[in-house]
Design a protein around this motif. Sequence first.
Motif, mmCIF file in Angstrom:
data_model
loop_
_atom_site.group_PDB
_atom_site.id
_atom_site.type_symbol
_atom_site.label_atom_id
_atom_site.label_comp_id
_atom_site.label_asym_id
_atom_site.label_seq_id
_atom_site.Cartn_x
_atom_site.Cartn_y
_atom_site.Cartn_z
ATOM 1 N N ILE A 125 72.229 61.793 43.955
ATOM 2 C CA ILE A 125 72.632 61.637 42.546
ATOM 3 C C ILE A 125 72.783 63.044 42.001
ATOM 4 N N PHE A 126 74.024 63.380 41.666
ATOM 5 C CA PHE A 126 74.338 64.740 41.263
ATOM 6 C C PHE A 126 74.665 64.749 39.779
ATOM 7 N N GLY A 127 73.950 65.547 39.030
ATOM 8 C CA GLY A 127 74.174 65.622 37.590
ATOM 9 C C GLY A 127 75.084 66.794 37.259
ATOM 10 N N PHE A 128 76.161 66.516 36.523
ATOM 11 C CA PHE A 128 77.101 67.562 36.149
ATOM 12 C C PHE A 128 77.000 67.718 34.638
ATOM 13 N N LEU A 129 76.344 68.794 34.258
ATOM 14 C CA LEU A 129 75.914 68.960 32.882
ATOM 15 C C LEU A 129 76.731 69.997 32.159
ATOM 16 N N GLY A 130 76.929 69.784 30.894
ATOM 17 C CA GLY A 130 77.567 70.827 30.110
ATOM 18 C C GLY A 130 77.867 70.328 28.719
ATOM 19 N N PRO A 131 78.035 71.242 27.771
ATOM 20 C CA PRO A 131 78.318 70.850 26.392
ATOM 21 C C PRO A 131 79.751 70.350 26.236
ATOM 22 N N ASN A 132 80.122 69.925 25.059
ATOM 23 C CA ASN A 132 81.494 69.462 24.776
ATOM 24 C C ASN A 132 82.485 70.528 25.189
ATOM 25 N N GLY A 133 83.538 70.088 25.878
ATOM 26 C CA GLY A 133 84.609 71.015 26.218
ATOM 27 C C GLY A 133 84.302 71.938 27.384
ATOM 28 N N ALA A 134 83.190 71.690 28.088
ATOM 29 C CA ALA A 134 82.786 72.596 29.169
ATOM 30 C C ALA A 134 83.703 72.490 30.390
ATOM 31 N N GLY A 135 84.338 71.322 30.563
ATOM 32 C CA GLY A 135 85.192 71.122 31.736
ATOM 33 C C GLY A 135 84.724 69.989 32.636
ATOM 34 N N LYS A 136 83.798 69.170 32.159
ATOM 35 C CA LYS A 136 83.245 68.091 32.975
ATOM 36 C C LYS A 136 84.304 67.029 33.297
ATOM 37 N N THR A 137 84.916 66.490 32.242
ATOM 38 C CA THR A 137 85.896 65.418 32.461
ATOM 39 C C THR A 137 87.091 65.937 33.260
ATOM 40 N N THR A 138 87.517 67.142 32.977
ATOM 41 C CA THR A 138 88.643 67.710 33.721
ATOM 42 C C THR A 138 88.302 67.771 35.214
ATOM 43 N N THR A 139 87.102 68.205 35.533
ATOM 44 C CA THR A 139 86.674 68.244 36.933
ATOM 45 C C THR A 139 86.694 66.847 37.538
ATOM 46 N N VAL A 140 86.151 65.869 36.807
ATOM 47 C CA VAL A 140 86.120 64.491 37.314
ATOM 48 C C VAL A 140 87.540 63.974 37.514
ATOM 49 N N ARG A 141 88.435 64.304 36.597
ATOM 50 C CA ARG A 141 89.817 63.827 36.727
ATOM 51 C C ARG A 141 90.492 64.408 37.968
ATOM 52 N N VAL A 142 90.178 65.663 38.275
ATOM 53 C CA VAL A 142 90.739 66.260 39.496
ATOM 54 C C VAL A 142 90.120 65.591 40.734
ATOM 55 N N LEU A 143 88.805 65.384 40.697
ATOM 56 C CA LEU A 143 88.127 64.801 41.868
ATOM 57 C C LEU A 143 88.556 63.363 42.115
ATOM 58 N N THR A 144 88.982 62.668 41.060
ATOM 59 C CA THR A 144 89.376 61.272 41.211
ATOM 60 C C THR A 144 90.897 61.120 41.328
ATOM 61 N N THR A 145 91.585 62.222 41.520
ATOM 62 C CA THR A 145 93.040 62.302 41.762
ATOM 63 C C THR A 145 93.886 61.939 40.536
ATOM 64 N N LEU A 146 93.265 61.915 39.352
ATOM 65 C CA LEU A 146 94.047 61.608 38.146
ATOM 66 C C LEU A 146 94.810 62.833 37.660
ATOM 67 N N LEU A 147 94.382 63.999 38.148
ATOM 68 C CA LEU A 147 94.950 65.258 37.698
ATOM 69 C C LEU A 147 94.983 66.186 38.909
ATOM 70 N N GLY A 148 96.081 66.884 39.110
ATOM 71 C CA GLY A 148 96.147 67.802 40.240
ATOM 72 C C GLY A 148 95.458 69.118 39.915
ATOM 73 N N PRO A 149 94.880 69.785 40.912
ATOM 74 C CA PRO A 149 94.290 71.099 40.648
ATOM 75 C C PRO A 149 95.382 72.154 40.455
ATOM 76 N N THR A 150 95.070 73.185 39.686
ATOM 77 C CA THR A 150 95.991 74.318 39.557
ATOM 78 C C THR A 150 95.920 75.166 40.831
ATOM 79 N N SER A 151 94.694 75.362 41.330
ATOM 80 C CA SER A 151 94.505 76.037 42.616
ATOM 81 C C SER A 151 93.129 75.682 43.150
ATOM 82 N N GLY A 152 92.847 76.122 44.366
ATOM 83 C CA GLY A 152 91.587 75.764 44.998
ATOM 84 C C GLY A 152 91.712 74.404 45.643
ATOM 85 N N SER A 153 90.608 73.916 46.223
ATOM 86 C CA SER A 153 90.688 72.645 46.921
ATOM 87 C C SER A 153 89.482 71.776 46.608
ATOM 88 N N ALA A 154 89.664 70.484 46.821
ATOM 89 C CA ALA A 154 88.571 69.539 46.625
ATOM 90 C C ALA A 154 88.704 68.415 47.635
#
Length: 334
Positions: A32-61
Amino acid sequence: MSDAVETVALRRHFGAFKAVDGVDLAVTRGEIFGFLGPNGAGKTTTVRVLTTLLGPTSGSARVAGYDVVSQGAAVRASIGVALQEAGLDGLATGRELLRLHGRLAGLSRGDAPRRAAELIELVGLAEAADRRVMTYSGGMKRRLDLAAALVHRPTVLFLDEPTTGLDPASRAIIWEQVRTLRSQDGVTVFLTTQYLEEADVLADRVAIIDRGVIVAEGSPAALKAKVGTDVIRLEVDGATAELCAAFTSVPGVTGAEAAEGGVVVHAADGGAALPAVLGILGGRGLAVGRASVSSPTLDDVFLAVTGRPAGHDDTDGAADVRAPAPHPAGGVRS
Ligand SMILES: Nc1ncnc2c1ncn2[C@@H]1O[C@H](COP(=O)(O)OP(=O)(O)OP(=O)(O)O)[C@@H](O)[C@H]1O
Ligand SMILES: [Mg+2]
Protein backbone atom coordinates in the motif's frame (compact mmCIF):
# COMPACT_ATOMS: atom_id res chain seq x y z
CA MET A 1 8.94 -10.17 -10.65
CA SER A 2 8.76 -6.57 -11.77
CA ASP A 3 7.54 -3.83 -9.50
CA ALA A 4 3.84 -2.96 -9.56
CA VAL A 5 4.66 0.63 -10.45
CA GLU A 6 7.96 1.92 -11.66
CA THR A 7 8.69 5.37 -13.03
CA VAL A 8 11.97 6.80 -14.23
CA ALA A 9 12.43 10.56 -14.59
CA LEU A 10 8.73 10.86 -15.35
CA ARG A 11 7.64 14.29 -16.52
CA ARG A 12 4.28 15.70 -17.53
CA HIS A 13 4.33 19.36 -18.47
CA PHE A 14 1.40 21.51 -19.55
CA GLY A 15 3.05 24.08 -21.80
CA ALA A 16 5.68 25.72 -19.61
CA PHE A 17 4.04 24.44 -16.43
CA LYS A 18 5.81 21.46 -14.88
CA ALA A 19 3.02 19.54 -13.13
CA VAL A 20 5.18 16.41 -12.78
CA ASP A 21 8.85 17.09 -13.11
CA GLY A 22 11.18 14.11 -12.90
CA VAL A 23 9.52 11.57 -10.64
CA ASP A 24 11.20 8.23 -9.82
CA LEU A 25 8.99 5.75 -8.02
CA ALA A 26 9.17 2.04 -7.30
CA VAL A 27 6.13 0.41 -5.73
CA THR A 28 6.53 -3.23 -4.76
CA ARG A 29 3.75 -5.73 -5.52
CA GLY A 30 1.35 -6.09 -2.63
CA GLU A 31 2.32 -2.78 -1.11
CA ILE A 32 0.00 0.00 0.00
CA PHE A 33 1.78 3.06 -1.30
CA GLY A 34 0.74 6.50 -0.13
CA PHE A 35 1.27 9.37 -2.56
CA LEU A 36 1.02 12.51 -0.52
CA GLY A 37 1.01 16.14 -1.36
CA PRO A 38 -0.92 19.40 -1.06
CA ASN A 39 -3.36 20.76 -3.66
CA GLY A 40 -1.76 21.10 -7.06
CA ALA A 41 1.31 19.05 -6.12
CA GLY A 42 0.97 16.74 -9.13
CA LYS A 43 -0.73 13.70 -7.59
CA THR A 44 -3.66 13.37 -10.00
CA THR A 45 -1.46 14.15 -12.99
CA THR A 46 0.87 11.32 -11.98
CA VAL A 47 -2.08 8.94 -11.54
CA ARG A 48 -3.47 9.95 -14.93
CA VAL A 49 -0.15 9.13 -16.59
CA LEU A 50 0.15 5.82 -14.72
CA THR A 51 -3.38 4.83 -15.73
CA THR A 52 -2.75 5.76 -19.41
CA LEU A 53 -5.28 8.62 -19.38
CA LEU A 54 -2.50 11.09 -20.14
CA GLY A 55 0.77 10.58 -21.99
CA PRO A 56 4.06 11.51 -20.33
CA THR A 57 6.03 14.47 -21.67
CA SER A 58 9.23 12.48 -21.09
CA GLY A 59 10.60 9.69 -18.94
CA SER A 60 9.01 6.29 -18.59
CA ALA A 61 6.50 4.44 -16.47
CA ARG A 62 5.65 0.77 -16.15
CA VAL A 63 2.58 -0.55 -14.34
CA ALA A 64 2.13 -4.25 -13.60
CA GLY A 65 5.19 -4.77 -15.76
CA TYR A 66 3.80 -3.00 -18.84
CA ASP A 67 4.90 0.26 -20.38
CA VAL A 68 2.16 2.90 -20.13
CA VAL A 69 2.88 4.25 -23.61
CA SER A 70 3.60 1.19 -25.75
CA GLN A 71 1.48 -1.35 -23.81
CA GLY A 72 -1.47 0.77 -22.72
CA ALA A 73 -4.10 -1.91 -23.25
CA ALA A 74 -2.21 -4.41 -21.07
CA VAL A 75 -1.82 -1.75 -18.38
CA ARG A 76 -5.56 -1.01 -18.48
CA ALA A 77 -6.41 -4.70 -18.19
CA SER A 78 -4.29 -4.96 -15.03
CA ILE A 79 -5.44 -1.91 -13.13
CA GLY A 80 -8.47 -0.56 -11.33
CA VAL A 81 -8.95 3.18 -11.05
CA ALA A 82 -11.12 5.30 -8.81
CA LEU A 83 -10.53 8.86 -9.89
CA GLN A 84 -10.88 11.96 -7.76
CA GLU A 85 -13.71 13.30 -9.93
CA ALA A 86 -15.91 10.25 -10.23
CA GLY A 87 -18.39 10.20 -13.05
CA LEU A 88 -21.19 8.08 -11.66
CA ASP A 89 -24.50 8.18 -13.42
CA GLY A 90 -26.95 9.28 -10.73
CA LEU A 91 -30.05 7.78 -12.35
CA ALA A 92 -28.80 4.21 -12.31
CA THR A 93 -28.72 2.11 -9.15
CA GLY A 94 -25.45 0.96 -7.65
CA ARG A 95 -26.10 -2.59 -8.77
CA GLU A 96 -26.91 -1.52 -12.33
CA LEU A 97 -23.71 0.48 -12.54
CA LEU A 98 -21.58 -2.38 -11.30
CA ARG A 99 -23.19 -4.76 -13.81
CA LEU A 100 -22.52 -2.29 -16.59
CA HIS A 101 -18.87 -1.95 -15.53
CA GLY A 102 -18.64 -5.74 -15.51
CA ARG A 103 -20.01 -6.01 -19.04
CA LEU A 104 -17.65 -3.25 -20.21
CA ALA A 105 -14.77 -5.15 -18.62
CA GLY A 106 -15.71 -8.22 -20.67
CA LEU A 107 -17.66 -10.28 -18.11
CA SER A 108 -20.45 -12.46 -19.49
CA ARG A 109 -24.17 -11.79 -19.00
CA GLY A 110 -24.15 -14.33 -16.20
CA ASP A 111 -20.90 -13.30 -14.54
CA ALA A 112 -21.50 -9.54 -14.47
CA PRO A 113 -24.43 -9.70 -11.98
CA ARG A 114 -22.58 -12.25 -9.84
CA ARG A 115 -19.52 -10.04 -9.65
CA ALA A 116 -21.74 -7.02 -8.90
CA ALA A 117 -23.34 -8.86 -5.99
CA GLU A 118 -19.95 -9.90 -4.62
CA LEU A 119 -18.64 -6.36 -4.76
CA ILE A 120 -21.76 -4.91 -3.16
CA GLU A 121 -21.08 -7.22 -0.21
CA LEU A 122 -17.40 -6.36 -0.16
CA VAL A 123 -17.95 -2.61 0.10
CA GLY A 124 -20.95 -2.93 2.41
CA LEU A 125 -23.59 -1.42 0.12
CA ALA A 126 -26.15 -4.22 0.34
CA GLU A 127 -28.93 -2.00 1.63
CA ALA A 128 -28.40 0.77 -0.89
CA ALA A 129 -27.57 -1.35 -3.93
CA ASP A 130 -30.97 -1.02 -5.57
CA ARG A 131 -31.38 2.68 -4.95
CA ARG A 132 -30.43 5.34 -7.46
CA VAL A 133 -26.89 6.57 -7.00
CA MET A 134 -28.10 10.17 -6.78
CA THR A 135 -29.55 9.30 -3.37
CA TYR A 136 -26.18 8.06 -2.04
CA SER A 137 -24.14 9.96 0.53
CA GLY A 138 -20.58 11.00 -0.35
CA GLY A 139 -19.18 8.03 1.54
CA MET A 140 -21.47 5.58 -0.23
CA LYS A 141 -20.46 7.00 -3.61
CA ARG A 142 -16.79 6.54 -2.80
CA ARG A 143 -17.48 2.92 -1.83
CA LEU A 144 -19.32 2.37 -5.10
CA ASP A 145 -16.34 3.92 -6.94
CA LEU A 146 -14.10 1.47 -5.18
CA ALA A 147 -16.36 -1.45 -6.12
CA ALA A 148 -16.46 -0.29 -9.76
CA ALA A 149 -12.66 -0.15 -9.85
CA LEU A 150 -12.52 -3.77 -8.68
CA VAL A 151 -14.91 -5.34 -11.19
CA HIS A 152 -12.25 -7.02 -13.32
CA ARG A 153 -10.06 -8.10 -10.37
CA PRO A 154 -7.16 -5.73 -10.99
CA THR A 155 -3.76 -6.46 -9.52
CA VAL A 156 -2.92 -2.78 -9.11
CA LEU A 157 -5.49 -0.36 -7.76
CA PHE A 158 -5.23 3.41 -8.08
CA LEU A 159 -7.30 5.43 -5.65
CA ASP A 160 -7.11 9.19 -6.07
CA GLU A 161 -8.06 10.80 -2.76
CA PRO A 162 -10.58 8.09 -1.89
CA THR A 163 -11.53 9.69 1.42
CA THR A 164 -11.45 13.42 0.76
CA GLY A 165 -14.55 15.02 2.19
CA LEU A 166 -15.67 11.93 4.11
CA ASP A 167 -16.43 11.86 7.81
CA PRO A 168 -14.12 9.84 10.07
CA ALA A 169 -16.41 6.79 10.15
CA SER A 170 -16.68 6.62 6.34
CA ARG A 171 -12.93 7.07 6.02
CA ALA A 172 -12.36 4.19 8.41
CA ILE A 173 -14.61 1.95 6.28
CA ILE A 174 -12.59 2.72 3.13
CA TRP A 175 -9.33 2.11 5.02
CA GLU A 176 -10.59 -1.25 6.18
CA GLN A 177 -11.59 -2.24 2.64
CA VAL A 178 -8.20 -1.22 1.26
CA ARG A 179 -6.47 -3.33 3.90
CA THR A 180 -8.71 -6.30 3.11
CA LEU A 181 -7.99 -6.06 -0.61
CA ARG A 182 -4.31 -6.19 0.06
CA SER A 183 -4.40 -8.96 2.63
CA GLN A 184 -6.93 -11.21 0.88
CA ASP A 185 -6.15 -10.62 -2.78
CA GLY A 186 -2.61 -9.25 -2.66
CA VAL A 187 -3.71 -6.14 -4.57
CA THR A 188 -1.14 -3.36 -4.81
CA VAL A 189 -2.72 -0.07 -3.81
CA PHE A 190 -1.46 3.28 -5.03
CA LEU A 191 -3.37 5.83 -3.04
CA THR A 192 -3.13 9.59 -3.18
CA THR A 193 -4.13 11.65 -0.23
CA GLN A 194 -3.80 15.07 1.32
CA TYR A 195 -4.30 13.55 4.74
CA LEU A 196 -0.94 12.84 6.24
CA GLU A 197 -2.60 10.86 8.97
CA GLU A 198 -4.25 8.61 6.39
CA ALA A 199 -0.92 7.65 4.86
CA ASP A 200 0.41 7.17 8.34
CA VAL A 201 -2.18 4.57 9.33
CA LEU A 202 -2.59 2.89 5.97
CA ALA A 203 0.56 3.00 3.87
CA ASP A 204 3.59 0.75 4.05
CA ARG A 205 5.58 3.44 2.30
CA VAL A 206 4.87 6.97 1.26
CA ALA A 207 6.31 9.47 -1.16
CA ILE A 208 5.64 13.15 -0.68
CA ILE A 209 5.30 15.15 -3.88
CA ASP A 210 5.49 18.91 -3.87
CA ARG A 211 5.35 21.08 -7.00
CA GLY A 212 5.93 18.09 -9.23
CA VAL A 213 8.99 16.80 -7.40
CA ILE A 214 9.36 14.03 -4.81
CA VAL A 215 10.63 15.67 -1.64
CA ALA A 216 10.61 12.68 0.71
CA GLU A 217 10.13 8.94 0.56
CA GLY A 218 10.13 6.05 3.01
CA SER A 219 8.01 4.24 5.57
CA PRO A 220 5.89 6.61 7.67
CA ALA A 221 7.96 5.57 10.70
CA ALA A 222 11.29 6.20 8.95
CA LEU A 223 10.13 9.61 7.76
CA LYS A 224 9.00 10.54 11.22
CA ALA A 225 12.25 9.34 12.73
CA LYS A 226 14.10 11.67 10.36
CA VAL A 227 12.42 14.79 11.69
CA GLY A 228 12.74 14.20 15.32
CA THR A 229 12.30 12.32 18.50
CA ASP A 230 9.29 11.52 20.61
CA VAL A 231 8.29 14.14 23.12
CA ILE A 232 7.27 13.38 26.69
CA ARG A 233 5.37 16.18 28.40
CA LEU A 234 5.00 16.13 32.16
CA GLU A 235 2.95 18.45 34.32
CA VAL A 236 4.99 18.97 37.42
CA ASP A 237 5.78 21.77 39.86
CA GLY A 238 9.38 22.75 40.41
CA ALA A 239 11.03 21.72 37.15
CA THR A 240 14.62 22.89 37.65
CA ALA A 241 17.67 22.75 35.43
CA GLU A 242 19.08 20.15 37.77
CA LEU A 243 15.98 17.98 37.33
CA CYS A 244 16.24 18.28 33.55
CA ALA A 245 19.87 17.22 33.71
CA ALA A 246 18.85 14.17 35.75
CA PHE A 247 16.50 13.04 32.98
CA THR A 248 19.35 12.88 30.50
CA SER A 249 20.79 9.94 32.47
CA VAL A 250 17.87 7.82 31.20
CA PRO A 251 18.91 5.66 28.22
CA GLY A 252 17.44 7.02 24.97
CA VAL A 253 16.74 10.48 26.36
CA THR A 254 18.38 13.10 24.18
CA GLY A 255 17.39 16.24 26.05
CA ALA A 256 15.01 17.85 28.48
CA GLU A 257 13.91 21.37 29.23
CA ALA A 258 11.59 23.17 31.59
CA ALA A 259 8.41 24.28 29.88
CA GLU A 260 5.27 26.07 31.00
CA GLY A 261 3.72 24.09 33.82
CA GLY A 262 6.27 21.33 33.71
CA VAL A 263 8.98 19.73 31.69
CA VAL A 264 9.50 18.42 28.16
CA VAL A 265 11.73 15.39 27.63
CA HIS A 266 12.99 14.30 24.20
CA ALA A 267 13.58 10.60 23.68
CA ALA A 268 14.11 8.29 20.72
CA ASP A 269 11.31 6.08 22.07
CA GLY A 270 9.10 8.02 24.44
CA GLY A 271 7.12 5.03 25.64
CA ALA A 272 10.25 3.10 26.54
CA ALA A 273 11.80 6.02 28.43
CA LEU A 274 8.63 7.04 30.28
CA PRO A 275 8.88 4.65 33.29
CA ALA A 276 12.44 5.72 34.10
CA VAL A 277 11.53 9.38 33.66
CA LEU A 278 8.59 8.98 36.05
CA GLY A 279 10.88 7.07 38.41
CA ILE A 280 13.18 10.07 38.66
CA LEU A 281 10.24 12.30 39.58
CA GLY A 282 8.96 9.76 42.08
CA GLY A 283 12.40 9.45 43.65
CA ARG A 284 12.29 13.18 44.37
CA GLY A 285 8.79 13.13 45.76
CA LEU A 286 7.47 15.23 42.85
CA ALA A 287 3.86 14.54 41.85
CA VAL A 288 3.04 14.40 38.14
CA GLY A 289 -0.25 15.95 37.03
CA ARG A 290 -0.54 14.79 33.48
CA ALA A 291 1.88 12.88 31.28
CA SER A 292 1.75 12.46 27.52
CA VAL A 293 3.96 10.97 24.85
CA SER A 294 3.75 12.19 21.27
CA SER A 295 5.59 11.10 18.14
CA PRO A 296 6.35 13.38 15.22
CA THR A 297 3.57 13.30 12.64
CA LEU A 298 3.77 13.34 8.88
CA ASP A 299 2.76 17.00 9.17
CA ASP A 300 6.09 17.58 10.85
CA VAL A 301 7.78 15.68 8.01
CA PHE A 302 6.03 17.83 5.43
CA LEU A 303 7.02 21.04 7.16
CA ALA A 304 10.60 19.90 7.54
CA VAL A 305 11.04 18.93 3.90
CA THR A 306 9.07 21.72 2.23
CA GLY A 307 9.41 24.55 4.71
CA ARG A 308 5.68 25.06 4.96
CA PRO A 309 2.77 23.27 6.54
CA ALA A 310 0.82 20.80 4.43
CA GLY A 311 -2.16 22.41 2.78
CA HIS A 312 -0.63 25.89 2.72
CA ASP A 313 0.62 26.59 -0.73
CA ASP A 314 2.45 29.87 -0.40
CA THR A 315 3.48 31.03 -3.81
CA ASP A 316 6.68 32.89 -3.00
CA GLY A 317 8.69 29.79 -3.79
CA ALA A 318 10.49 29.81 -0.46
CA ALA A 319 11.86 26.38 0.19
CA ASP A 320 13.94 26.93 3.30
CA VAL A 321 13.96 23.96 5.60
CA ARG A 322 12.68 24.90 9.00
CA ALA A 323 12.57 22.97 12.23
CA PRO A 324 9.55 20.73 12.79
CA ALA A 325 6.48 22.26 14.37
CA PRO A 326 5.97 21.76 18.09
CA HIS A 327 4.00 18.62 18.76
CA PRO A 328 0.40 18.97 19.77
CA ALA A 329 0.19 18.74 23.53
CA GLY A 330 -1.97 16.36 25.43
CA GLY A 331 -2.60 13.58 22.96
CA VAL A 332 -1.04 10.22 23.52
CA ARG A 333 0.27 8.64 20.36
CA SER A 334 2.12 5.41 20.05
N1 LIG B 1 -4.77 19.73 -18.26
C1 LIG B 1 -4.07 20.62 -17.57
N2 LIG B 1 -3.67 21.78 -18.14
C2 LIG B 1 -2.94 22.67 -17.41
N3 LIG B 1 -2.56 22.51 -16.15
C3 LIG B 1 -2.94 21.38 -15.52
C4 LIG B 1 -3.72 20.38 -16.21
N4 LIG B 1 -3.93 19.36 -15.34
C5 LIG B 1 -3.33 19.74 -14.18
N5 LIG B 1 -2.73 20.93 -14.30
C6 LIG B 1 -1.98 21.64 -13.25
O1 LIG B 1 -0.99 20.79 -12.75
C7 LIG B 1 -0.83 20.97 -11.35
C8 LIG B 1 -0.97 19.66 -10.66
O2 LIG B 1 -2.33 19.24 -10.74
P1 LIG B 1 -2.82 17.88 -10.11
O3 LIG B 1 -4.24 17.74 -10.44
O4 LIG B 1 -1.90 16.80 -10.51
O5 LIG B 1 -2.62 18.18 -8.57
P2 LIG B 1 -3.03 17.29 -7.31
O6 LIG B 1 -1.77 17.03 -6.54
O7 LIG B 1 -3.84 16.14 -7.72
O8 LIG B 1 -3.91 18.33 -6.46
P3 LIG B 1 -5.27 18.11 -5.62
O9 LIG B 1 -4.84 17.69 -4.26
O10 LIG B 1 -5.85 19.47 -5.59
O11 LIG B 1 -6.11 17.12 -6.32
C9 LIG B 1 -1.88 22.00 -10.93
O12 LIG B 1 -1.27 23.25 -10.82
C10 LIG B 1 -2.86 21.96 -12.07
O13 LIG B 1 -3.48 23.21 -12.22
MG1 LIG C 1 -5.74 15.58 -7.42
